[in-house]
Design a protein around this motif. Structure first.
Motif, PDB file in Angstrom:
ATOM      1  N   UNK A   1       1.566  -3.469  -4.619  1.00 28.26           N
ATOM      2  CA  UNK A   1       1.212  -2.432  -3.652  1.00 28.26           C
ATOM      3  C   UNK A   1       0.578  -3.059  -2.413  1.00 28.26           C
ATOM      4  N   UNK A   2      -0.230  -4.081  -2.612  1.00 33.87           N
ATOM      5  CA  UNK A   2      -0.844  -4.778  -1.475  1.00 33.87           C
ATOM      6  C   UNK A   2       0.240  -5.420  -0.603  1.00 33.87           C
ATOM      7  N   UNK A   3       1.237  -6.031  -1.242  1.00 37.42           N
ATOM      8  CA  UNK A   3       2.306  -6.670  -0.470  1.00 37.42           C
ATOM      9  C   UNK A   3       3.172  -5.639   0.252  1.00 37.42           C
ATOM     10  N   UNK A   4       3.397  -4.496  -0.377  1.00 35.86           N
ATOM     11  CA  UNK A   4       4.132  -3.418   0.288  1.00 35.86           C
ATOM     12  C   UNK A   4       3.363  -2.962   1.521  1.00 35.86           C
ATOM     13  N   UNK A   5       2.065  -2.780   1.358  1.00 34.44           N
ATOM     14  CA  UNK A   5       1.215  -2.363   2.470  1.00 34.44           C
ATOM     15  C   UNK A   5       1.188  -3.419   3.574  1.00 34.44           C
ATOM     16  N   UNK A   6       1.149  -4.695   3.217  1.00 36.69           N
ATOM     17  CA  UNK A   6       1.148  -5.761   4.225  1.00 36.69           C
ATOM     18  C   UNK A   6       2.380  -5.663   5.121  1.00 36.69           C
ATOM     19  N   UNK A   7       3.537  -5.380   4.534  1.00 35.11           N
ATOM     20  CA  UNK A   7       4.755  -5.215   5.338  1.00 35.11           C
ATOM     21  C   UNK A   7       4.578  -4.069   6.331  1.00 35.11           C
ATOM     22  N   UNK A   8       3.970  -2.990   5.887  1.00 38.65           N
ATOM     23  CA  UNK A   8       3.738  -1.839   6.757  1.00 38.65           C
ATOM     24  C   UNK A   8       2.744  -2.191   7.860  1.00 38.65           C
ATOM     25  N   UNK A   9       1.674  -2.868   7.491  1.00 38.66           N
ATOM     26  CA  UNK A   9       0.636  -3.188   8.469  1.00 38.66           C
ATOM     27  C   UNK A   9       1.096  -4.197   9.516  1.00 38.66           C
ATOM     28  N   UNK A  10       2.150  -4.936   9.228  1.00 36.08           N
ATOM     29  CA  UNK A  10       2.705  -5.849  10.233  1.00 36.08           C
ATOM     30  C   UNK A  10       3.413  -5.075  11.347  1.00 36.08           C
ATOM     31  N   UNK A  11       3.799  -3.835  11.061  1.00 33.00           N
ATOM     32  CA  UNK A  11       4.576  -3.045  12.012  1.00 33.00           C
ATOM     33  C   UNK A  11       3.750  -1.939  12.658  1.00 33.00           C
ATOM     34  N   UNK A  12       2.983  -1.197  11.854  1.00 36.25           N
ATOM     35  CA  UNK A  12       2.178  -0.107  12.421  1.00 36.25           C
ATOM     36  C   UNK A  12       0.819  -0.644  12.839  1.00 36.25           C
ATOM     37  N   UNK A  13      -0.006   0.219  13.348  1.00 36.61           N
ATOM     38  CA  UNK A  13      -1.352  -0.139  13.770  1.00 36.61           C
ATOM     39  C   UNK A  13      -2.156  -0.673  12.576  1.00 36.61           C
ATOM     40  N   UNK A  14      -2.433  -1.961  12.583  1.00 39.05           N
ATOM     41  CA  UNK A  14      -3.143  -2.605  11.469  1.00 39.05           C
ATOM     42  C   UNK A  14      -4.612  -2.189  11.410  1.00 39.05           C
ATOM     43  N   UNK A  15      -5.080  -1.448  12.404  1.00 45.03           N
ATOM     44  CA  UNK A  15      -6.487  -1.045  12.400  1.00 45.03           C
ATOM     45  C   UNK A  15      -6.717   0.264  11.631  1.00 45.03           C
ATOM     46  N   UNK A  16      -5.665   0.820  11.043  1.00 46.76           N
ATOM     47  CA  UNK A  16      -5.843   2.038  10.245  1.00 46.76           C
ATOM     48  C   UNK A  16      -6.795   1.706   9.097  1.00 46.76           C
ATOM     49  N   UNK A  17      -7.872   2.473   8.940  1.00 46.90           N
ATOM     50  CA  UNK A  17      -8.812   2.203   7.852  1.00 46.90           C
ATOM     51  C   UNK A  17      -8.096   2.235   6.496  1.00 46.90           C
ATOM     52  N   UNK A  18      -8.317   1.177   5.720  1.00 50.60           N
ATOM     53  CA  UNK A  18      -7.633   1.018   4.431  1.00 50.60           C
ATOM     54  C   UNK A  18      -8.659   0.747   3.353  1.00 50.60           C
ATOM     55  N   UNK A  19      -8.467   1.436   2.234  1.00 48.39           N
ATOM     56  CA  UNK A  19      -9.336   1.232   1.067  1.00 48.39           C
ATOM     57  C   UNK A  19      -8.456   0.865  -0.116  1.00 48.39           C
ATOM     58  N   UNK A  20      -8.828  -0.201  -0.805  1.00 47.11           N
ATOM     59  CA  UNK A  20      -8.153  -0.598  -2.043  1.00 47.11           C
ATOM     60  C   UNK A  20      -9.008  -0.076  -3.193  1.00 47.11           C
ATOM     61  N   UNK A  21      -8.430   0.830  -3.970  1.00 45.19           N
ATOM     62  CA  UNK A  21      -9.206   1.501  -5.003  1.00 45.19           C
ATOM     63  C   UNK A  21      -8.537   1.348  -6.363  1.00 45.19           C
ATOM     64  N   UNK A  22      -9.281   0.763  -7.278  1.00 48.36           N
ATOM     65  CA  UNK A  22      -8.784   0.501  -8.630  1.00 48.36           C
ATOM     66  C   UNK A  22      -8.275   1.774  -9.311  1.00 48.36           C
ATOM     67  N   UNK A  23      -8.913   2.912  -9.050  1.00 56.32           N
ATOM     68  CA  UNK A  23      -8.515   4.155  -9.714  1.00 56.32           C
ATOM     69  C   UNK A  23      -7.092   4.584  -9.351  1.00 56.32           C
ATOM     70  N   UNK A  24      -6.531   4.056  -8.272  1.00 58.35           N
ATOM     71  CA  UNK A  24      -5.174   4.415  -7.865  1.00 58.35           C
ATOM     72  C   UNK A  24      -4.131   3.650  -8.678  1.00 58.35           C
ATOM     73  N   UNK A  25      -4.518   2.506  -9.229  1.00 58.47           N
ATOM     74  CA  UNK A  25      -3.585   1.698 -10.023  1.00 58.47           C
ATOM     75  C   UNK A  25      -3.090   2.502 -11.225  1.00 58.47           C
ATOM     76  N   UNK A  26      -1.793   2.769 -11.258  1.00 55.59           N
ATOM     77  CA  UNK A  26      -1.131   3.488 -12.352  1.00 55.59           C
ATOM     78  C   UNK A  26      -1.780   4.842 -12.644  1.00 55.59           C
ATOM     79  N   UNK A  27      -2.318   5.475 -11.607  1.00 53.99           N
ATOM     80  CA  UNK A  27      -3.036   6.740 -11.769  1.00 53.99           C
ATOM     81  C   UNK A  27      -2.085   7.897 -12.035  1.00 53.99           C
ATOM     82  N   UNK A  28      -2.595   8.882 -12.736  1.00 51.90           N
ATOM     83  CA  UNK A  28      -1.859  10.125 -12.973  1.00 51.90           C
ATOM     84  C   UNK A  28      -1.892  10.963 -11.697  1.00 51.90           C
ATOM     85  N   UNK A  29      -1.031  11.972 -11.650  1.00 52.11           N
ATOM     86  CA  UNK A  29      -1.027  12.893 -10.508  1.00 52.11           C
ATOM     87  C   UNK A  29      -2.385  13.581 -10.375  1.00 52.11           C
ATOM     88  N   UNK A  30      -2.990  13.959 -11.493  1.00 55.95           N
ATOM     89  CA  UNK A  30      -4.290  14.639 -11.458  1.00 55.95           C
ATOM     90  C   UNK A  30      -5.363  13.734 -10.850  1.00 55.95           C
TER      91      UNK A  30
END
Length: 187
Positions: free
Chosen positions: A59-88
């Motif tokens: 997911x970090x590498x996917x985001x890196x590709x995006x940040x190379x193209x869009x505004x890299x200053x968009x506030x970003x948070x890496x949150x462990x709870x998102x890893x394999x998280x349920x919809x709820x």
């Protein structure tokens, strides 16, 4: 109105079977897909006001590709709870977003993203709904507009699926008309 971008990580590599799932990187095909999606997101000016990302390597590498193209200053948070998280779990996290934000991107995993798209979006583009129902493929992006003033008001059925974009369609035929069974982008 709040906009939620649900971006599933691109295709990951299984070359090293000894790696823990959390540490799997993108495959070469996944990197190409993530780059194609990043160019698409930039072309459509879909820059979110905040990005919430799983800390897994793919997911970090996917985001890196995006940040190379869009505004890299968009506030970003890496949150462990998102890893394999349920919809709820993902929905609870979105409900805690600051009301100053009009748009948030979640970069994460399935099945949580697919289920969240289905949970939030009960209206909108029918072709996009059919595509999501057939599988939220690696590297795909769903755009959901929620008819709420506050993030805490997000609930089942409050949104409309505006678009569902798959990288394989962008890579196969950039600029082609989108037929049924392919990415659907009314944007």
């Amino acid at each position: 109105m709040k906009t939620v971008y649900l971006f599933r990580h691109a295709k990951s590599s299984w070359a090293d079977e000894a790696l823990d799932d959390f540490d799997r990187p993108l495959a070469k095909r996944g990197r190409r897909a993530a780059e194609a999606m990043a160019h698409y997101v930039a072309k459509k000016a879909m820059t979110p006001q905040q990005i919430l990302c799983s800390p897994a390597k793919r997911t970090r590498q996917t985001l890196e590709c995006l940040q190379e193209i869009i505004d890299a200053s968009v506030p970003t948070r890496f949150e462990k709870q998102i890893y394999m998280a349920s919809a709820a779990t993902l929905l609870r996290r979105l409900r805690r977003a600051s009301d100053d934000l009009d748009s948030v991107m979640l970069v994460g995993h399935n099945p949580g993203l697919e289920q969240l798209a289905g949970m939030l979006a009960h209206g909108g583009d029918l072709a996009a709904h059919r595509l999501v129902a057939n599988g939220f493929t690696a590297g795909a992006l769903a755009v959901v507009e929620a008819d709420v003033e506050h993030w805490a008001e997000l609930r089942q059925g409050c949104g409309r699926l505006k678009a569902f974009i798959r990288p394989k369609d962008l890579l196969r035929d950039a600029g082609a008309l989108h037929d049924e069974g392919r990415s659907h982008d009314p944007l």
